[in-house]
Scaffold this motif. Structure first.
Motif, PDB file in Angstrom:
ATOM      1  N   VAL A  32       7.275   2.473 -11.839  1.00  0.00           N
ATOM      2  CA  VAL A  32       7.040   2.669 -13.262  1.00  0.00           C
ATOM      3  C   VAL A  32       7.142   1.303 -13.910  1.00  0.00           C
ATOM      4  CG1 VAL A  32       7.913   3.715 -15.369  1.00  0.00           C
ATOM      5  CG2 VAL A  32       7.953   4.994 -13.227  1.00  0.00           C
ATOM      6  N   PRO A  33       6.131   0.919 -14.661  1.00  0.00           N
ATOM      7  CA  PRO A  33       6.182  -0.407 -15.285  1.00  0.00           C
ATOM      8  C   PRO A  33       7.462  -0.523 -16.107  1.00  0.00           C
ATOM      9  CG  PRO A  33       4.114   0.741 -15.799  1.00  0.00           C
ATOM     10  CD  PRO A  33       4.969   1.693 -15.048  1.00  0.00           C
ATOM     11  N   GLY A  34       8.164  -1.619 -15.940  1.00  0.00           N
ATOM     12  CA  GLY A  34       9.384  -1.821 -16.706  1.00  0.00           C
ATOM     13  C   GLY A  34      10.617  -1.280 -16.010  1.00  0.00           C
ATOM     14  N   MET A  35      10.436  -0.337 -15.100  1.00  0.00           N
ATOM     15  CA  MET A  35      11.598   0.152 -14.371  1.00  0.00           C
ATOM     16  C   MET A  35      11.617  -0.415 -12.969  1.00  0.00           C
ATOM     17  SD  MET A  35      12.054   3.975 -15.813  1.00  0.00           S
ATOM     18  CE  MET A  35      13.789   4.131 -15.437  1.00  0.00           C
ATOM     19  N   GLY A  36      10.489  -0.958 -12.585  1.00  0.00           N
ATOM     20  CA  GLY A  36      10.417  -1.796 -11.394  1.00  0.00           C
ATOM     21  C   GLY A  36      10.999  -1.207 -10.144  1.00  0.00           C
ATOM     22  N   ALA A  37      11.826  -2.028  -9.519  1.00  0.00           N
ATOM     23  CA  ALA A  37      12.263  -1.768  -8.158  1.00  0.00           C
ATOM     24  C   ALA A  37      13.053  -0.475  -8.002  1.00  0.00           C
ATOM     25  CB  ALA A  37      13.101  -2.929  -7.658  1.00  0.00           C
ATOM     26  N   TRP A  38      13.727  -0.088  -9.036  1.00  0.00           N
ATOM     27  CA  TRP A  38      14.569   1.092  -8.889  1.00  0.00           C
ATOM     28  C   TRP A  38      13.735   2.304  -8.473  1.00  0.00           C
ATOM     29  CZ3 TRP A  38      15.405   5.568 -12.256  1.00  0.00           C
ATOM     30  CH2 TRP A  38      16.454   6.384 -11.769  1.00  0.00           C
ATOM     31  N   THR A  39      12.582   2.446  -9.100  1.00  0.00           N
ATOM     32  CA  THR A  39      11.764   3.605  -8.770  1.00  0.00           C
ATOM     33  C   THR A  39      10.917   3.391  -7.533  1.00  0.00           C
ATOM     34  OG1 THR A  39      10.151   2.791 -10.332  1.00  0.00           O
ATOM     35  CG2 THR A  39      11.564   4.593 -11.070  1.00  0.00           C
ATOM     36  N   SER A  40      10.754   2.146  -7.087  1.00  0.00           N
ATOM     37  CA  SER A  40       9.873   1.968  -5.940  1.00  0.00           C
ATOM     38  C   SER A  40      10.477   2.572  -4.686  1.00  0.00           C
ATOM     39  CB  SER A  40       9.518   0.499  -5.740  1.00  0.00           C
ATOM     40  OG  SER A  40      10.672  -0.212  -5.398  1.00  0.00           O
ATOM     41  N   ALA A  41      11.802   2.831  -4.714  1.00  0.00           N
ATOM     42  CA  ALA A  41      12.424   3.448  -3.545  1.00  0.00           C
ATOM     43  C   ALA A  41      12.353   4.970  -3.618  1.00  0.00           C
ATOM     44  CB  ALA A  41      13.881   3.035  -3.433  1.00  0.00           C
ATOM     45  N   LEU A  58       0.827  -1.209   0.000  1.00  0.00           N
ATOM     46  CA  LEU A  58       0.000   0.000   0.000  1.00  0.00           C
ATOM     47  C   LEU A  58       0.858   1.254   0.000  1.00  0.00           C
ATOM     48  CD1 LEU A  58      -2.792  -0.899   2.608  1.00  0.00           C
ATOM     49  CD2 LEU A  58      -3.186  -0.351   0.210  1.00  0.00           C
ATOM     50  N   ARG A  59       1.971   1.197   0.731  1.00  0.00           N
ATOM     51  CA  ARG A  59       2.727   2.433   0.953  1.00  0.00           C
ATOM     52  C   ARG A  59       4.036   2.494   0.180  1.00  0.00           C
ATOM     53  NH1 ARG A  59       2.007   2.031   7.484  1.00  0.00           N
ATOM     54  NH2 ARG A  59       3.729   0.576   7.223  1.00  0.00           N
ATOM     55  N   GLY A  60       4.417   1.389  -0.470  1.00  0.00           N
ATOM     56  CA  GLY A  60       5.730   1.355  -1.109  1.00  0.00           C
ATOM     57  C   GLY A  60       6.788   0.980  -0.079  1.00  0.00           C
ATOM     58  N   THR A  61       8.011   0.703  -0.544  1.00  0.00           N
ATOM     59  CA  THR A  61       9.039   0.225   0.392  1.00  0.00           C
ATOM     60  C   THR A  61      10.107   1.273   0.654  1.00  0.00           C
ATOM     61  OG1 THR A  61      10.007  -0.864  -1.522  1.00  0.00           O
ATOM     62  CG2 THR A  61       8.797  -2.246   0.019  1.00  0.00           C
ATOM     63  N   ALA A  62       9.703   2.545   0.643  1.00  0.00           N
ATOM     64  CA  ALA A  62      10.695   3.596   0.835  1.00  0.00           C
ATOM     65  C   ALA A  62      11.108   3.750   2.302  1.00  0.00           C
ATOM     66  CB  ALA A  62      10.151   4.917   0.298  1.00  0.00           C
TER      67      ALA A  62
END
Ligand code: SF4
Lengths: 232, 471
Positions: free
Chosen positions: B440-449, B350-354
Motif C-alpha cells: 500500500v503506498p505510504g505503508m510500504g514494507a509492513w504490508t509487503s509481508a 514480481l511475487r512480493g517478499t512473503a
C-alpha cells in the motif's frame, strides 16, 4: 474491448502516474564501428543508398565475417554466377535444388539436368521440402559488421519454409545490398505498414552449443550455408 | 511456494561437483567471448544508453505503446488477447489450442511461458507441449528444471544427455538410434530427427517474443538452432505469449537491441537466426496468429519508480555469467525461471517478499557490481538488491510494524485525514478489482509481508454521505 485489457491498462496508468513526460519514441541510435575495416567518418543509417555498392573495405569485412561463422563465402562476378552455382551444388553432392518463383532463370542455366531443379509452388508441403537437398535464393541485405544476410521473402527469396527445411542454402548477395552495420540494415528493412514482410536474419548455419558448450552446426535449419557475393 | 530458501538450496548445489565444474566452464567461456565481441564496438556505452532509453521510453508510456501495438497487430491480421495473470493466459492459450482440435503443440524456448507454467496447464487439458530448443528438450525429457537462461541444460554432461535420449525419446516419438554415442554432433542429430517429425505434423506453434514493436506491430524472436523458425513458420496457427514489458516504441529501436542482445548473450556478433513477423503473411507461414499480452505482476513492478528498471531486462543472461554466487550455486537454487542476479531482484519484485525463498533472494549476492557493469540495458541490480534487503529487513523488524501503526494513529486521529486516506485507498480498490494487494503506498514494507484484503470501493463514510447525505 475485454475487461482484462481495461484492467491492465488502468493498472499501468496507475503505476506510471508519477511520469509527466509525453510519449515520444526515442531518437535513432548511433551506428557502430566494424572491426577490421575502419568505417568512414560519420557512418550512420543509410550511408550507402540502395543500388550503390559500398566501398571495398566494407565488402571485405562482410566476406570475412560470414566466413567466421563456418559459412562458405565466394566472391563472383555476375557473368560467372551460373557456373559458380552449378559448381557449389556439385560440391555438396546435391541431387535436387528448390528455387523460389522469382529467381532469375539464368542463375540455374548451367545446371543442366543434375541436380534436378524444383520450382516452388504453394502446393508443396513442408514434408515435400524435406525431400529436397538444397535451396537457392537471392537476399535483401548483407551486414558487414556482423556477417549477416537478411531475407525479406520477396519473390526471389521465397516463403520462409524454403530456406529452413532443405539442408543446404545457397544465397546470392549483390554487392550493392551490403551495408556497413546493423543500424543501416534496420533502417533499410523497416516494414511498410501496408505491405509488412516477415524477415529472416541469418548469421551462419544453424548452430547449437547446448551440449557442454561444444558448437555443433545445424540442429534444425540448413547445416550448410554458402554465400555468393556477386559484383556487377 | 514450497521452495527452499536460497541458502539451503545453495548449500545443496555446492555439493554437486559436476554441476559446479560445468558452470565454471560455461560462465567463464561465455564471459570471455562476450568481452571479445563487446570490445569490437567503440560505442558500446552509447549503445547501452540507447538500449536503456528505448526500454525506459516504452515503460514510461507503456499503456500508449501497448495500445499502438495492438492496433498495428490487428491491422495486420493478428488477434490480440490480454491476460491479467498466469491463470488467465493459460486459459486463453488452452482454449485456442483446443479450438484447433489438436492434442499437441511445438514450442520455442520462452521464459514467459515457463513463468506461467503453460506446459503444465496444457498437460492438464490433455495437450502435449513439445519443447524444441535442444537444451529445453534435454530438460524436458530429463524431467528437470532449466538452470541457466541461455544454456538451460548446462548442469548436464554429454553422457547424461545420451542416457536421457536413449531412455526417453522413444516414449514420446521417434526413438534415438540404438548406437547413439555421446558425441555432441550425434546427440544433436538425434534431436534433429526426433523433433523434425514433430515440426512437420504440428498444427499449432507457441512462442514468446524478444521484442514487440509498437509502431509496426512486429514481433521478434532471436535464436540459434532454427527450431524457432520451424515453430514460427510451419504450423497453421501461431500463439505468442508476450510480457507487456517486451514492447519497444519503434522499429529503429531494433538497431541497438540487435547489437546488444547477441553480444551480451552468446558472445556472438549476431545469433544465427532472427525472425520478425507482422501479423499474418499471405501464402507464407501461419495464417492464424494470436498474441497474448501478459501482466502477471509486471504492473506491480512498474509501480515502483526505482524498481521498474528491472523490467528493462532483455534476458541476455550476461549478469549470470559474471556473478560469483551464481557461478557456484547454479540456477536451481533461485527457485524460479529467473535465476542469477536478475532473478534475485525480479522474483521478489514480481511475487512480493512473503515467501522464504523470495525473502532470501536479495541476499544471494556479494554486491560486487559486476552484473551492473555487463548489463546491456544498464539495470542497477546492486541498487535494487540493497533496496529489497531494506524491505525484507523492515518486514522482519517489529519496529517497522509499530512505525506503521504510529502512521495509522496519525491518520486516525483526524477525521479529515482519515477521509482522505479512505478515498485514496478506495480508488486503489477500484483500480485493483479483486486482486490481493501486496503493498500500500505510504505503508510500504509492513504490508509487503502480508496480503491485505482489497479495500472496498466505498468507505462507510462515503456510503453514509451517499445514502443519508441529505439528512
Ligand atoms: S539484467 Fe541485464 S544482464 Fe541480466 S539478463 Fe537482464 S538484460 Fe541481461
Amino acid at each position: 474491448m475485454s475487461s482484462a485489457k481495461q484492467e491492465i491498462l488502468d493498472r499501468i496508468r496507475g503505476a506510471t502516474a508519477d511520469i509527466t513526460t509525453e510519449a515520444k519514441g526515442v531518437p535513432a541510435p548511433t551506428g557502430t564501428a566494424s572491426p577490421g575495416a575502419t568505417p568512414p567518418e560519420g557512418i550512420g543509417p543509410e550511408t550507402t543508398p540502395p543500388g550503390t555498392a559500398p566501398e571495398a573495405a566494407i565488402l571485405d569485412r562482410f566476406a570475412e565475417a560470414v566466413a567466421d561463422y563456418e559459412a562458405r563465402v565466394l566472391r563472383v562476378h555476375e557473368s560467372n554466377l551460373p557456373d559458380t552455382i552449378a559448381q557449389v551444388l556439385r560440391d555438396v553432392d546435391c541431387r535436387s535444388v528448390i528455387v523460389p518463383d522469382g529467381i532469375d532463370a539464368e542463375w540455374t542455366g548451367s545446371l543442366g539436368t543434375a541436380p534436378e531443379v524444383v520450382r516452388d509452388t504453394p502446393s508443396l508441403a513442408a514434408a515435400d521440402l524435406d525431400r529436397v537437398d538444397a535451396v537457392l535464393t537471392a537476399s535483401a541485405v548483407g551486414i558487414a559488421a556482423t556477417g549477416t544476410i537478411v531475407l525479406d521473402h520477396r519473390a526471389d527469396q521465397g516463403r520462409r519454409a524454403l530456406t529452413l527445411v532443405p539442408d543446404t542454402h545457397v544465397c546470392v548477395v549483390r554487392t550493392d545490398q551490403v551495408v556497413a552495420d546493423v543500424p543501416d540494415a534496420v533502417s533499410r528493412l523497416r516494414p511498410d505498414p501496408r505491405d509488412a514482410r516477415p524477415l529472416t536474419w541469418i548469421s551462419g548455419p544453424s548452430a547449437t552449443s547446448d551440449i557442454e558448450l561444444e558448437r555443433v552446426e545445424g540442429v534444425h535449419g540448413p547445416r550448410t550455408l554458402v554465400v555468393l557475393l556477386v559484383s556487377a | 511456494m514450497g521452495m527452499p530458501a536460497f541458502p539451503e538450496a545453495a548449500e545443496e548445489a555446492l555439493g554437486k561437483t559436476q554441476q559446479r565444474h560445468n558452470l565454471h566452464h560455461a560462465t567463464h567461456t561465455i564471459r570471455a567471448k562476450r568481452a571479445g565481441v563487446v570490445g569490437e564496438l567503440d560505442d558500446w556505452q552509447a549503445l547501452r544508453t540507447a538500449g536503456a532509453d528505448a526500454k525506459d521510453e516504452a515503460l514510461a508510456h507503456l499503456a500508449d505503446y501497448l495500445e499502438q501495438l495492438e492496433e498495428n497487430l490487428t491491422a495486420n491480421g493478428a488477434t490480440v488477447h490480454w491476460a491479467r495473470d498466469a491463470e488467465e493466459a493459460n486459459r486463453i492459450v488452452t482454449a485456442l489450442v483446443k479450438a484447433k482440435e489438436t492434442d499437441e503443440v511445438v514450442k520455442v524456448k520462452s521464459m514467459t511461458t515457463q513463468e506461467i507454467e503453460l506446459n503444465e496447464a496444457l498437460r492438464e487439458a490433455g495437450i502435449d507441449a513439445w519443447e524444441t530448443d535442444l537444451a529445453e528438450l534435454i530438460v524436458q525429457l530429463g524431467g528437470d528444471l532449466p538452470s541457466h537462461i541461455l544454456v538451460p541444460a548446462i548442469h548436464r554432461n554429454r553422457s547424461e544427455i545420451r542416457e536421457i535420449f536413449l531412455r526417453e525419446m522413444g516414449q514420446v516419438g521417434r526413438a534415438a538410434p540404438e548406437d547413439l554415442t555421446d558425441d555432441p554432433a550425434r546427440l544433436a542429430e538425434a534431436a534433429r530427427l526426433h523433433l523434425r517429425e514433430k515440426f512437420l505434423r504440428a498444427k499449432v506453434g507457441i512462442s514468446g517474443a524478444n521484442f514487440a514493436i509498437a509502431d509496426t506491430g512486429s514481433l521478434v524472436v532471436v535464436e540459434s538452432e532454427g527450431n524457432g523458425r520451424m515453430c514460427l513458420t510451419l504450423p497453421e496457427t501461431l500463439i505468442s505469449v508476450v510480457g507487456i514489458e517486451k514492447v519497444l516504441p519503434s522499429w529503429d529501436d531494433l538497431a541497438p537491441m540487435l547489437q546488444l542482445l547477441p553480444r551480451s548473450s552468446t558472445g556472438e556478433r549476431m545469433n544465427p537466426y532472427t525472425s520478425t513477423w507482422t501479423g499474418t503473411h499471405d501464402g507464407d507461414g501461419p495464417q492464424e496468429v494470436h498474441v497474448v499480452l501478459l501482466d502477471n505482476g509486471r504492473t506491480h513492478v512498474l509501480g515502483d519508480s526505482i524498481g521498474r528498471q528491472a523490467l528493462r531486462c532483455i534476458r541476455c543472461s550476461a549478469c549470470l555469467n559474471v556473478c560469483p554466487v551464481y557461478e557456484r550455486t547454479g540456477g536451481h537454487a533461485y527457485g524460479s525461471v529467473y535465476p542469477g542476479p536478475i532473478g534475485a531482484v525480479l522474483n521478489p519484485q514480481l511475487r512480493g517478499t512473503a515467501s522464504e525463498v523470495d525473502k532470501s533472494l536479495p541476499y544471494a549476492s556479494t554486491l560486487c557490481g559486476a552484473c551492473y557493469e555487463v548489463c546491456p540495458v544498464k539495470i542497477n541490480i546492486p541498487e535494487l538488491l540493497v533496496k529489497l534487503r531494506g524491505a525484507v529487513a523492515d518486514q522482519e523488524r517489529p519496529s517497522a510494524e509499530s512505525a506503521a501503526m504510529a502512521a495509522a494513529g496519525w491518520v486516525l486521529s483526524d477525521p479529515r485525514r482519515l477521509g482522505a486516506a479512505q478515498k485514496a485507498a478506495n480508488s486503489v480498490g477500484r483500480l485493483l478489482g479483486d486482486r490481493t494487494i501486496r503493498t500500500v503506498p505510504g505503508m510500504g514494507a509492513w504490508t509487503s509481508a502480508r496480503d491485505v484484503p482489497t479495500p472496498p470501493t466505498e468507505s462507510f463514510r462515503q456510503w453514509w454521505a451517499r445514502e443519508r447525505g441529505t439528512q
